[in-house]
Design an enzyme around this catalytic site. Structure first.
Site, PDB file in Angstrom:
ATOM      1  N   ARG A 104      29.851  89.786 114.589  1.00 36.42           N
ATOM      2  CA  ARG A 104      29.873  88.628 114.390  1.00 36.42           C
ATOM      3  C   ARG A 104      30.869  87.723 115.136  1.00 36.42           C
ATOM      4  O   ARG A 104      31.918  88.342 115.779  1.00 36.42           O
ATOM      5  CB  ARG A 104      30.750  88.390 112.749  1.00 36.42           C
ATOM      6  CG  ARG A 104      29.819  88.763 111.620  1.00 36.42           C
ATOM      7  CD  ARG A 104      28.888  87.906 111.469  1.00 36.42           C
ATOM      8  NE  ARG A 104      28.087  87.904 110.017  1.00 36.42           N
ATOM      9  CZ  ARG A 104      26.977  88.625 110.080  1.00 36.42           C
ATOM     10  NH1 ARG A 104      26.350  88.902 111.390  1.00 36.42           N
ATOM     11  NH2 ARG A 104      26.284  88.899 108.904  1.00 36.42           N
TER      12      ARG A 104
ATOM     13  N   ILE B 150      27.587  92.524 119.012  1.00 39.01           N
ATOM     14  CA  ILE B 150      26.333  92.017 117.778  1.00 39.01           C
ATOM     15  C   ILE B 150      26.887  92.135 116.582  1.00 39.01           C
ATOM     16  O   ILE B 150      25.884  92.224 115.768  1.00 39.01           O
ATOM     17  CB  ILE B 150      25.387  93.329 118.095  1.00 39.01           C
ATOM     18  CG1 ILE B 150      26.056  94.760 118.143  1.00 39.01           C
ATOM     19  CG2 ILE B 150      24.561  93.236 119.481  1.00 39.01           C
ATOM     20  CD1 ILE B 150      26.490  95.178 116.895  1.00 39.01           C
TER      21      ILE B 150
ATOM     22  N   GLY C 115      30.515 102.160 111.908  1.00 40.21           N
ATOM     23  CA  GLY C 115      29.724 102.255 110.712  1.00 40.21           C
ATOM     24  C   GLY C 115      28.356 102.548 110.942  1.00 40.21           C
ATOM     25  O   GLY C 115      27.926 103.327 112.045  1.00 40.21           O
ATOM     26  N   ARG C 116      27.574 102.097 110.049  1.00 42.52           N
ATOM     27  CA  ARG C 116      26.113 102.428 110.175  1.00 42.52           C
ATOM     28  C   ARG C 116      25.542 102.259 111.452  1.00 42.52           C
ATOM     29  O   ARG C 116      24.934 102.971 111.971  1.00 42.52           O
ATOM     30  CB  ARG C 116      25.318 101.815 109.033  1.00 42.52           C
ATOM     31  CG  ARG C 116      25.672 102.113 107.676  1.00 42.52           C
ATOM     32  CD  ARG C 116      24.981 101.168 106.855  1.00 42.52           C
ATOM     33  NE  ARG C 116      24.911 101.702 105.491  1.00 42.52           N
ATOM     34  CZ  ARG C 116      25.562 101.118 104.544  1.00 42.52           C
ATOM     35  NH1 ARG C 116      26.173 100.088 104.735  1.00 42.52           N
ATOM     36  NH2 ARG C 116      25.488 101.494 103.243  1.00 42.52           N
ATOM     37  N   ILE C 117      25.589 100.947 112.120  1.00 41.04           N
ATOM     38  CA  ILE C 117      25.170 100.302 113.248  1.00 41.04           C
ATOM     39  C   ILE C 117      25.835 101.262 114.467  1.00 41.04           C
ATOM     40  O   ILE C 117      25.099 101.526 115.337  1.00 41.04           O
ATOM     41  CB  ILE C 117      25.128  98.912 113.340  1.00 41.04           C
ATOM     42  CG1 ILE C 117      24.440  98.482 112.247  1.00 41.04           C
ATOM     43  CG2 ILE C 117      24.818  98.414 114.483  1.00 41.04           C
ATOM     44  CD1 ILE C 117      24.385  96.831 111.953  1.00 41.04           C
TER      45      ILE C 117
ATOM     46  N   HIS D 211      21.713  85.088 117.774  1.00 43.58           N
ATOM     47  CA  HIS D 211      21.701  85.848 116.684  1.00 43.58           C
ATOM     48  C   HIS D 211      20.227  86.650 116.318  1.00 43.58           C
ATOM     49  O   HIS D 211      19.775  86.099 115.272  1.00 43.58           O
ATOM     50  CB  HIS D 211      22.362  84.970 115.626  1.00 43.58           C
ATOM     51  CG  HIS D 211      23.027  85.907 114.570  1.00 43.58           C
ATOM     52  ND1 HIS D 211      24.058  85.502 113.814  1.00 43.58           N
ATOM     53  CD2 HIS D 211      22.674  87.265 114.001  1.00 43.58           C
ATOM     54  CE1 HIS D 211      24.285  86.694 113.103  1.00 43.58           C
ATOM     55  NE2 HIS D 211      23.425  87.598 113.065  1.00 43.58           N
ATOM     56  N   VAL D 212      19.786  87.383 117.158  1.00 47.42           N
ATOM     57  CA  VAL D 212      18.283  87.931 117.044  1.00 47.42           C
ATOM     58  C   VAL D 212      18.616  89.505 116.755  1.00 47.42           C
ATOM     59  O   VAL D 212      17.544  89.772 117.021  1.00 47.42           O
ATOM     60  CB  VAL D 212      17.334  87.163 118.007  1.00 47.42           C
ATOM     61  CG1 VAL D 212      17.212  85.914 117.821  1.00 47.42           C
ATOM     62  CG2 VAL D 212      17.970  87.704 119.334  1.00 47.42           C
TER      63      VAL D 212
ATOM     64  N   GLU E 113      28.230  79.293 114.547  1.00 45.20           N
ATOM     65  CA  GLU E 113      26.337  79.177 114.931  1.00 45.20           C
ATOM     66  C   GLU E 113      26.036  77.962 114.115  1.00 45.20           C
ATOM     67  O   GLU E 113      26.617  77.770 112.914  1.00 45.20           O
ATOM     68  CB  GLU E 113      25.887  80.584 114.432  1.00 45.20           C
ATOM     69  CG  GLU E 113      26.471  81.723 115.298  1.00 45.20           C
ATOM     70  CD  GLU E 113      26.062  82.996 114.985  1.00 45.20           C
ATOM     71  OE1 GLU E 113      25.086  83.082 114.122  1.00 45.20           O
ATOM     72  OE2 GLU E 113      26.331  84.061 115.634  1.00 45.20           O
TER      73      GLU E 113
HETATM   74  C1  DGY Z   1      22.868  90.364 109.106  1.00 46.46           C
HETATM   75  O1  DGY Z   1      21.994  90.981 108.416  1.00 46.46           O
HETATM   76  O2  DGY Z   1      23.986  90.184 108.668  1.00 46.46           O
HETATM   77  C2  DGY Z   1      22.440  89.842 110.407  1.00 46.46           C
HETATM   78  O3  DGY Z   1      23.652  89.419 111.173  1.00 46.46           O
HETATM   79  C3  DGY Z   1      21.670  88.512 110.190  1.00 46.46           C
HETATM   80  O4  DGY Z   1      22.352  87.502 109.704  1.00 46.46           O
END
Ligand code: DGY
Length: 313
Positions: free
Chosen positions: A232, A230, A153-155, A279-280, A261
């Site tokens: 879920r 990165i 996807g985008r990421i 989760h940063v 989490e």
């Molecule tokens: C999101 O934007 O979904 C990130 O995982 C922060 O929760």
């Protein structure tokens, strides 16, 4: 003029809360409390709801707000929001995609480099004074290796762009092949895992992707393979991952996300072949500000002309 009343589920960035307070009459709901009695009495007063990927907006909350007209969420993930229910009620849901792509992709590569080159473990080696008496073990080269992306996807696309700087070959697996991707499509996740040296999970969360990366996929990744997540925690079978890491059936893992989490299974803490982040991935000042701006812009645009700027698909 009276300000529109907004219910905010959970705390948000302080600068976002200040910006919200300038334009709206905001009440903050504590997500750890049972608010049903309070909502039954006051829920009718709110026309807007702000929340985040973390706290979401469940059906019961949406239904407790009979005059709700808009939801604006901080985050790209929206699996915690009952979008179907919002849609039934004709309530648009704004969210904050794209502005975080670069930082999340940077984190994917940071984890990849850390776990392959064992930087965090090497840092611990130096701090313990072990360099004085020993040599740090050899690690794994990154450049020229094969990068499998689950979820182009985008990421995923930005992660693929980063990979070209490392002369890595990229393949991906999605539900469907993309018509415009320069990278080879693997029709099965198992095939992708078998091929890849590094498997990066960048797919969305939610029931459709739950435990997609299971014991079989980890087996296919193999003892030289690394897993990076990165997206879920729910996408990976954590118990199977722990077993695979403990028994050396995969080489290592870099994790920014976990299934429950902020709870992280303690068994991870004993392992040196895993890098753990809280989760940063999107948590830089610049990106979080851009996300906050979009939360405000989604609301502003809704109250100005009835449409959020960026709505969930
Ligand atoms: C999101 O934007 O979904 C990130 O995982 C922060 O929760």
């Amino acid at each position: 003029m009276t300000k529109p009343r907004i219910l905010q589920k959970g705390r948000l960035l302080p600068q976002l809360e200040s910006a919200l307070a300038e334009n709206y009459d905001v009440h903050v709901l504590d997500p750890d409390k049972d608010n049903s009695a309070w909502l039954a009495e006051h829920g009718h007063a709110f026309v807007g709801l702000t929340s985040s990927a973390r706290y979401g907006a469940e059906r019961a909350l949406i239904d407790a707000l009979p005059n709700l007209r808009v939801i604006s969420s901080f985050g790209v993930g929206y699996e915690t929001i009952d979008v179907a229910r919002a849609r039934e009620r004709g309530i648009p849901v704004g969210y904050t995609p794209d502005v975080l792509n670069d930082c999340v992709a940077d984190t994917a590569f940071g984890l990849l480099m850390d776990v392959a080159r064992r930087f965090s473990a090497a840092d611990r080696f130096v701090r313990r004074g072990e360099w004085l008496t020993g040599q740090y073990p050899l690690t794994t080269r990154i450049s020229g290796k094969k990068l499998g992306i689950l979820g182009m996807g985008r990421i995923g696309r930005v992660i693929a762009r980063r990979a070209s700087g490392f002369d890595m070959e990229v393949r991906y697996h999605n539900r469907r092949e993309l018509p415009d991707s320069p990278h080879a499509y693997e029709p099965t996740l198992m095939g992708l895992a078998r091929w890849a040296d590094f498997l990066v999970v960048a797919s969305a969360g939610g029931p459709e992707t739950r435990k997609l990366v299971d014991a079989g996929v980890l087996e296919a990744l193999g003892p030289e393979g690394f897993l990076i997540n990165i997206s879920r925690g729910s996408v990976v079978d954590e118990a199977a991952l722990l077993d695979a890491l403990r028994e050396g059936r995969i080489a290592g893992a870099g994790l920014d996300v976990f299934d429950k989490e902020p709870q992280v299974p303690e068994a991870f803490f004993k392992l040196d072949n895993v890098v753990l982040l809280p989760h940063v991935a999107s948590a830089t000042r610049e990106t979080r500000q851009a996300m906050a701006d979009l939360v405000i812009e989604n609301l502003r645009s809704f109250f100005a002309d009835g449409r959020v700027k960026v709505a969930v698909p």
